[in-house]
Design a protein around this motif. Structure first.
Motif, PDB file in Angstrom:
ATOM      1  N   ALA A 117       0.830  -1.207   0.000  1.00 11.74           N
ATOM      2  CA  ALA A 117       0.000   0.000   0.000  1.00 11.74           C
ATOM      3  C   ALA A 117       0.865   1.258   0.000  1.00 11.74           C
ATOM      4  CB  ALA A 117      -0.928  -0.003   1.209  1.00 11.74           C
ATOM      5  N   MET A 118       1.957   1.217   0.754  1.00 12.74           N
ATOM      6  CA  MET A 118       2.887   2.351   0.801  1.00 12.74           C
ATOM      7  C   MET A 118       3.512   2.578  -0.580  1.00 12.74           C
ATOM      8  SD  MET A 118       6.048   2.763   3.493  1.00 12.74           S
ATOM      9  CE  MET A 118       5.021   2.313   4.903  1.00 12.74           C
ATOM     10  N   GLN A 119       3.871   1.491  -1.231  1.00 11.88           N
ATOM     11  CA  GLN A 119       4.494   1.599  -2.543  1.00 11.88           C
ATOM     12  C   GLN A 119       3.502   2.107  -3.595  1.00 11.88           C
ATOM     13  OE1 GLN A 119       6.416  -2.067  -3.809  1.00 11.88           O
ATOM     14  NE2 GLN A 119       8.167  -0.869  -4.529  1.00 11.88           N
ATOM     15  N   ALA A 120       2.242   1.685  -3.496  1.00 11.00           N
ATOM     16  CA  ALA A 120       1.220   2.183  -4.429  1.00 11.00           C
ATOM     17  C   ALA A 120       1.039   3.686  -4.274  1.00 11.00           C
ATOM     18  CB  ALA A 120      -0.103   1.459  -4.188  1.00 11.00           C
ATOM     19  N   ALA A 124       1.777   6.590  -7.141  1.00 10.86           N
ATOM     20  CA  ALA A 124       0.756   7.582  -7.483  1.00 10.86           C
ATOM     21  C   ALA A 124       1.305   8.994  -7.308  1.00 10.86           C
ATOM     22  CB  ALA A 124      -0.484   7.372  -6.605  1.00 10.86           C
ATOM     23  N   ALA A 125       2.093   9.209  -6.261  1.00 12.93           N
ATOM     24  CA  ALA A 125       2.690  10.524  -6.033  1.00 12.93           C
ATOM     25  C   ALA A 125       3.672  10.872  -7.134  1.00 12.93           C
ATOM     26  CB  ALA A 125       3.388  10.546  -4.673  1.00 12.93           C
ATOM     27  N   GLU A 299      11.530  -1.018  -8.731  1.00 16.00           N
ATOM     28  CA  GLU A 299      10.414  -1.212  -7.808  1.00 16.00           C
ATOM     29  C   GLU A 299      10.757  -2.390  -6.905  1.00 16.00           C
ATOM     30  OE1 GLU A 299       6.562  -1.361  -9.581  1.00 16.00           O
ATOM     31  OE2 GLU A 299       7.030   0.217 -11.035  1.00 16.00           O
ATOM     32  N   GLY A 300      11.664  -2.131  -5.983  1.00 15.95           N
ATOM     33  CA  GLY A 300      12.142  -3.181  -5.103  1.00 15.95           C
ATOM     34  C   GLY A 300      11.091  -3.631  -4.101  1.00 15.95           C
ATOM     35  N   THR A 301      11.471  -4.568  -3.278  1.00 20.75           N
ATOM     36  CA  THR A 301      10.573  -5.146  -2.283  1.00 20.75           C
ATOM     37  C   THR A 301      10.930  -4.627  -0.896  1.00 20.75           C
ATOM     38  OG1 THR A 301      12.016  -7.040  -1.894  1.00 20.75           O
ATOM     39  CG2 THR A 301      10.390  -7.220  -3.693  1.00 20.75           C
ATOM     40  N   PHE A 302      10.101  -4.971   0.067  1.00 17.53           N
ATOM     41  CA  PHE A 302      10.351  -4.557   1.448  1.00 17.53           C
ATOM     42  C   PHE A 302      11.702  -5.079   1.931  1.00 17.53           C
ATOM     43  CE2 PHE A 302      10.047  -5.334   6.037  1.00 17.53           C
ATOM     44  CZ  PHE A 302       9.734  -4.054   6.483  1.00 17.53           C
ATOM     45  N   SER A 303      12.028  -6.294   1.601  1.00 15.11           N
ATOM     46  CA  SER A 303      13.290  -6.873   2.061  1.00 15.11           C
ATOM     47  C   SER A 303      14.492  -6.210   1.408  1.00 15.11           C
ATOM     48  CB  SER A 303      13.316  -8.380   1.790  1.00 15.11           C
ATOM     49  OG  SER A 303      13.200  -8.633   0.399  1.00 15.11           O
ATOM     50  N   GLU A 406       8.871   4.691   4.920  1.00  9.36           N
ATOM     51  CA  GLU A 406       8.103   5.589   4.057  1.00  9.36           C
ATOM     52  C   GLU A 406       8.960   6.695   3.457  1.00  9.36           C
ATOM     53  OE1 GLU A 406       4.370   8.744   4.499  1.00  9.36           O
ATOM     54  OE2 GLU A 406       5.471   8.013   6.261  1.00  9.36           O
ATOM     55  N   GLY A 407       9.760   7.380   4.282  1.00 10.11           N
ATOM     56  CA  GLY A 407      10.515   8.535   3.807  1.00 10.11           C
ATOM     57  C   GLY A 407      11.478   8.199   2.685  1.00 10.11           C
ATOM     58  N   PRO A 408      12.414   7.267   2.897  1.00 12.60           N
ATOM     59  CA  PRO A 408      13.322   6.908   1.804  1.00 12.60           C
ATOM     60  C   PRO A 408      12.599   6.352   0.575  1.00 12.60           C
ATOM     61  CG  PRO A 408      14.204   6.168   3.904  1.00 12.60           C
ATOM     62  CD  PRO A 408      12.806   6.650   4.173  1.00 12.60           C
ATOM     63  N   LEU A 409      11.529   5.587   0.788  1.00 12.36           N
ATOM     64  CA  LEU A 409      10.782   5.042  -0.351  1.00 12.36           C
ATOM     65  C   LEU A 409      10.177   6.157  -1.195  1.00 12.36           C
ATOM     66  CD1 LEU A 409       9.509   2.693  -1.932  1.00 12.36           C
ATOM     67  CD2 LEU A 409       7.594   2.764  -0.310  1.00 12.36           C
ATOM     68  N   LEU A 410       9.485   7.114  -0.565  1.00 14.42           N
ATOM     69  CA  LEU A 410       8.894   8.219  -1.305  1.00 14.42           C
ATOM     70  C   LEU A 410       9.964   9.057  -1.992  1.00 14.42           C
ATOM     71  CD1 LEU A 410       6.082   9.464   1.115  1.00 14.42           C
ATOM     72  CD2 LEU A 410       5.760   8.539  -1.177  1.00 14.42           C
TER      73      LEU A 410
END
Length: 451
Positions: A117-120, A124-125, A299-303, A406-410
């Motif tokens: 959900a965070m990645q989606a 979108a952003a 589009e990497g994964t959580f791990s 969240e921060g680094p991902l965004l």
């Protein structure tokens, strides 16, 4: 790279002038000596406040004896209309019960569940940012929109475009501009009979936000009872029983917690993200390094989040220079001795990430933007003893791990495809509302990144 000059730092101010400056903006009110002091005392005719920057004193208050220094009731005076008796404001056994129910939802395994959900929301952003065009844009509203989208998707499984989510987001925007994170009474204590500084409009906005959150929470309660609830953060928290008592949150208690989740997860993340983008805009070499890392990551994964090392270092540095919550207040429950000075019972203990993170006697080049500092001896030492963007000890923010995903991902997802540049003569000036924001916005030019 040196970011814009911090707010003006007057050498000395009278109590009257300090009060006037504080009402205008708590950051510009702080005298220069506080960025060098280990402890400072503020006396009023009614009682005393102490700002502490000395690491061993912070250790006592936050880690060793947190029960002796609970959250000051004075900080709740401006925030309780919105946050009720949430985990951010509560103390003692009530707070401990709340954390026993909330903490499991933010454990590592649960964060893995929320990652899609965070990645989606991040994708979108990025799509919205690519459509910004060549005209300068205020990045703060865009960052707020992104962070709000993350919270709604991970908490209630709805995007920001959902009708109720959009209304909550709009009202929060109004609220955060009208309500400071600290009431004047928290830093310079005032007698109880003096008026507090929040408006009727602020109270009304808080009431409207809570009514919308009540609708979302009641609907989720019904879904849980019917066995149709999605497996998101709201459901996880609402079905978790306190291991000590077996009790769960009531709807009203859950409204309190959702209000602080949205405030902490939306306002603070948006603040940090906007400042991180600005810091990279004025540091093009660092921006190119973050973009190259993001393109390699795809589009990497959580791990694989540990691969975003540069993005994480930049985000940590933005949290250091512009900590979203600039000050925290505790209250001494008994008489103490700090630095051979008596701290009376009832005194306000102010801990300020804003001062601590820029302290001239702790950090190398404290006002410089240098993400590489986290791999130096000084940076590693200060990270342990002089870095607390999420507080520290028992009352560390339960969403700290969430924010550091969240921060680094965004940041990476946004800069993978676009370039940001500063706008001439529009240098942002930090001020404190609910979080550290820019007085007139953070204006950047956004363009598509060419490979």
């Amino acid at each position: 790279m040196r970011p814009p000059k911090p707010p003006s730092r007057p050498d000395r101010v009278s109590l009257w002038r300090y009060g006037r400056l504080f009402r205008k903006d708590i950051l510009s009110a702080q005298p220069a000596r506080l960025y060098r002091a280990w402890m400072a005392e503020f006396r009023t005719p009614f009682f005393r406040s102490f700002l502490i920057n000395q690491p061993d004193l912070l250790q006592i208050v936050l880690r060793e004896r947190p029960d002796d220094f609970p959250k000051s009731n004075r900080i709740s005076e401006g925030l309780r209309p919105l946050l009720g008796n949430s985990v951010f404001l509560s103390n003692h056994e009530t707070w401990k019960r709340q954390r026993r129910i909330i903490d499991p939802a933010f454990e590592g395994g649960r964060l893995r569940d929320t990652f899609p959900a965070m990645q989606a929301a991040a994708e979108a952003a990025a799509a919205r940012l690519r459509q910004s065009g060549q005209e300068p844009v205020d990045i703060e509203p865009l960052a707020s929109h992104m962070a709000a989208d993350v919270i709604f998707r991970t908490l209630f499984s709805i995007p920001i475009e959902h009708e109720t989510a959009a209304q909550v987001y709009r009202l929060f925007r109004d609220y955060q501009r009208s309500q400071p994170i600290l009431n004047l009474a928290a830093f310079v204590p005032l007698p109880r009979w003096m008026p507090r500084f929040f408006s009727r409009r602020t109270r009304q906005t808080a009431k409207e936000i809570r009514a919308l959150i009540t609708d979302l929470t009641s609907a989720r309660m019904a879904q849980i009872e019917a066995g149709t609830a999605p497996d998101d953060l709201a459901t996880k928290i609402m079905i978790t029983a306190d291991p000590a008592t077996g009790e769960r949150f009531s709807t009203e208690e859950m409204v309190d917690q959702v209000a602080i989740f949205f405030l902490a997860g939306h306002e603070t993340s948006a603040s940090a993200l906007a400042w991180a983008l600005y810091l990279l805009a004025i540091s093009p070499d660092w921006q190119d390094r973050v973009a190259a890392e993001a393109q390699d990551w795809g589009e990497g994964t959580f791990s694989q989040m540990s691969w975003l090392r540069l993005s994480r270092d930049v985000f940590r540095e933005a949290l250091r220079l512009y900590p979203p919550v600039p000050m925290m207040v505790r209250e001494a429950q008994c008489t103490e001795q700090f630095r051979n000075r008596e701290v009376p019972k009832g005194a306000q203990i102010v801990m300020s990430p804003w001062h601590l993170h820029r302290h001239e006697r702790l950090w190398d080049r404290p006002d410089d933007f240098d993400p590489d500092r986290w791999h130096t001896d000084n940076g590693r030492s200060c990270q342990r003893s002089a870095y607390m963007p999420f507080s520290a000890g028992a009352r560390v923010c339960p969403g700290a791990g969430f924010a550091m995903v969240e921060g680094p991902l965004l940041l990476s997802t946004l800069l993978r495809d676009v370039r940001v540049e500063p706008v001439l003569d529009r240098e942002p000036v930090p001020v404190a509302h609910l979080t550290v924001r820019a007085k007139d916005g953070i204006w950047l030019r956004v363009s598509r990144r060419q490979d």
